[in-house]
Write a protein that holds these residues in place. Structure first.
Motif, PDB file in Angstrom:
ATOM      1  N   ALA A  11      30.228   2.706 -91.993  1.00 23.85           N
ATOM      2  CA  ALA A  11      31.485   2.805 -92.736  1.00 23.85           C
ATOM      3  C   ALA A  11      32.621   3.241 -91.809  1.00 23.85           C
ATOM      4  O   ALA A  11      33.734   2.712 -91.890  1.00 23.85           O
ATOM      5  CB  ALA A  11      31.335   3.790 -93.899  1.00 23.85           C
ATOM      6  N   LYS A  12      32.323   4.159 -90.907  1.00 24.39           N
ATOM      7  CA  LYS A  12      33.346   4.622 -89.956  1.00 24.39           C
ATOM      8  C   LYS A  12      33.769   3.486 -89.029  1.00 24.39           C
ATOM      9  O   LYS A  12      34.953   3.299 -88.767  1.00 24.39           O
ATOM     10  CB  LYS A  12      32.809   5.804 -89.148  1.00 24.39           C
ATOM     11  CG  LYS A  12      33.829   6.420 -88.236  1.00 24.39           C
ATOM     12  CD  LYS A  12      33.288   7.645 -87.552  1.00 24.39           C
ATOM     13  CE  LYS A  12      34.348   8.261 -86.656  1.00 24.39           C
ATOM     14  NZ  LYS A  12      33.880   9.484 -86.013  1.00 24.39           N
ATOM     15  N   ASN A  15      36.139   1.273 -90.700  1.00 18.25           N
ATOM     16  CA  ASN A  15      37.327   1.978 -91.215  1.00 18.25           C
ATOM     17  C   ASN A  15      37.360   2.015 -92.736  1.00 18.25           C
ATOM     18  O   ASN A  15      38.401   1.819 -93.355  1.00 18.25           O
ATOM     19  CB  ASN A  15      38.610   1.346 -90.669  1.00 18.25           C
ATOM     20  CG  ASN A  15      38.718   1.502 -89.173  1.00 18.25           C
ATOM     21  OD1 ASN A  15      38.405   2.558 -88.626  1.00 18.25           O
ATOM     22  ND2 ASN A  15      39.120   0.443 -88.504  1.00 18.25           N
ATOM     23  N   ILE A  16      36.209   2.280 -93.337  1.00 18.61           N
ATOM     24  CA  ILE A  16      36.116   2.368 -94.793  1.00 18.61           C
ATOM     25  C   ILE A  16      36.343   3.813 -95.203  1.00 18.61           C
ATOM     26  O   ILE A  16      35.656   4.718 -94.728  1.00 18.61           O
ATOM     27  CB  ILE A  16      34.719   1.907 -95.280  1.00 18.61           C
ATOM     28  CG1 ILE A  16      34.509   0.447 -94.929  1.00 18.61           C
ATOM     29  CG2 ILE A  16      34.552   2.169 -96.769  1.00 18.61           C
ATOM     30  CD1 ILE A  16      33.101  -0.044 -95.170  1.00 18.61           C
ATOM     31  N   THR A  17      37.317   4.020 -96.068  1.00 20.87           N
ATOM     32  CA  THR A  17      37.544   5.362 -96.598  1.00 20.87           C
ATOM     33  C   THR A  17      36.712   5.529 -97.859  1.00 20.87           C
ATOM     34  O   THR A  17      36.572   4.588 -98.651  1.00 20.87           O
ATOM     35  CB  THR A  17      39.031   5.604 -96.915  1.00 20.87           C
ATOM     36  OG1 THR A  17      39.474   4.625 -97.840  1.00 20.87           O
ATOM     37  CG2 THR A  17      39.880   5.520 -95.654  1.00 20.87           C
ATOM     38  N   HIS A  18      36.164   6.726 -98.023  1.00 13.64           N
ATOM     39  CA  HIS A  18      35.299   6.996 -99.175  1.00 13.64           C
ATOM     40  C   HIS A  18      35.199   8.502 -99.382  1.00 13.64           C
ATOM     41  O   HIS A  18      35.390   9.276 -98.448  1.00 13.64           O
ATOM     42  CB  HIS A  18      33.903   6.396 -98.936  1.00 13.64           C
ATOM     43  CG  HIS A  18      33.248   6.934 -97.692  1.00 13.64           C
ATOM     44  ND1 HIS A  18      32.567   8.118 -97.658  1.00 13.64           N
ATOM     45  CD2 HIS A  18      33.197   6.445 -96.430  1.00 13.64           C
ATOM     46  CE1 HIS A  18      32.112   8.339 -96.435  1.00 13.64           C
ATOM     47  NE2 HIS A  18      32.499   7.334 -95.666  1.00 13.64           N
ATOM     48  N   PRO A  19      34.884   8.908-100.621  1.00 13.20           N
ATOM     49  CA  PRO A  19      34.676  10.340-100.845  1.00 13.20           C
ATOM     50  C   PRO A  19      33.393  10.803-100.145  1.00 13.20           C
ATOM     51  O   PRO A  19      32.460  10.014 -99.953  1.00 13.20           O
ATOM     52  CB  PRO A  19      34.553  10.463-102.367  1.00 13.20           C
ATOM     53  CG  PRO A  19      34.270   9.092-102.866  1.00 13.20           C
ATOM     54  CD  PRO A  19      34.787   8.127-101.842  1.00 13.20           C
ATOM     55  N   ALA A  20      33.338  12.060 -99.776  1.00  9.60           N
ATOM     56  CA  ALA A  20      32.180  12.597 -99.066  1.00  9.60           C
ATOM     57  C   ALA A  20      30.898  12.512 -99.894  1.00  9.60           C
ATOM     58  O   ALA A  20      29.808  12.392 -99.348  1.00  9.60           O
ATOM     59  CB  ALA A  20      32.437  14.046 -98.660  1.00  9.60           C
ATOM     60  N   LYS A  30      30.448  -1.097-100.509  1.00  6.87           N
ATOM     61  CA  LYS A  30      31.727  -1.084 -99.790  1.00  6.87           C
ATOM     62  C   LYS A  30      31.573  -1.697 -98.395  1.00  6.87           C
ATOM     63  O   LYS A  30      32.433  -2.435 -97.933  1.00  6.87           O
ATOM     64  CB  LYS A  30      32.270   0.348 -99.670  1.00  6.87           C
ATOM     65  CG  LYS A  30      32.915   0.878-100.926  1.00  6.87           C
ATOM     66  CD  LYS A  30      33.488   2.262-100.636  1.00  6.87           C
ATOM     67  CE  LYS A  30      34.464   2.656-101.699  1.00  6.87           C
ATOM     68  NZ  LYS A  30      35.832   2.285-101.396  1.00  6.87           N
TER      69      LYS A  30
END
Length: 97
Positions: A11-12, A15-20, A30
């Motif tokens: 995900a990093k 560049n995927i943003t997501h809740p922890a 995603k």
């Protein structure tokens, strides 16, 4: 690295943003969506992960233990001999995503 750590690293990279506290299934979705978008836009190759499943008792191959739980390995992390060893092992199920 366990599956959760692999998912977070992937995900990093994308560049995927997501809740922890995102669940693994939602994070996988995603990642799949981001990969599909990248392929569609010509920014990535369609195959970049090798997914390996082993027998219930587990199976050691290329220095890793594979179980019934899918293990995702970035294609660039495997050399030709390692990939061939995985694909030629009758006790492993190898797919690409």
């Amino acid at each position: 690295m366990n599956e959760r750590e692999n998912l977070l690293a992937r995900a990093k990279e994308l560049n995927i943003t997501h809740p922890a506290n995102i669940g693994d299934d939602k994070l996988k979705a995603k990642i799949a969506e981001a990969k599909a978008d990248a392929v569609e836009n010509g920014e990535a190759d369609p195959v970049d992960l090798v997914v390996v499943k082993g027998p219930e008792r587990g199976r050691w191959r290329i220095g890793r233990k594979f179980t019934r739980e899918a293990t995702e390995i970035p294609l660039e992390d495997l050399d030709e001999d390692q990939l061939e060893a995985l694909q030629n092992d009758p006790e492993l199920i190898v797919s690409f995503s």
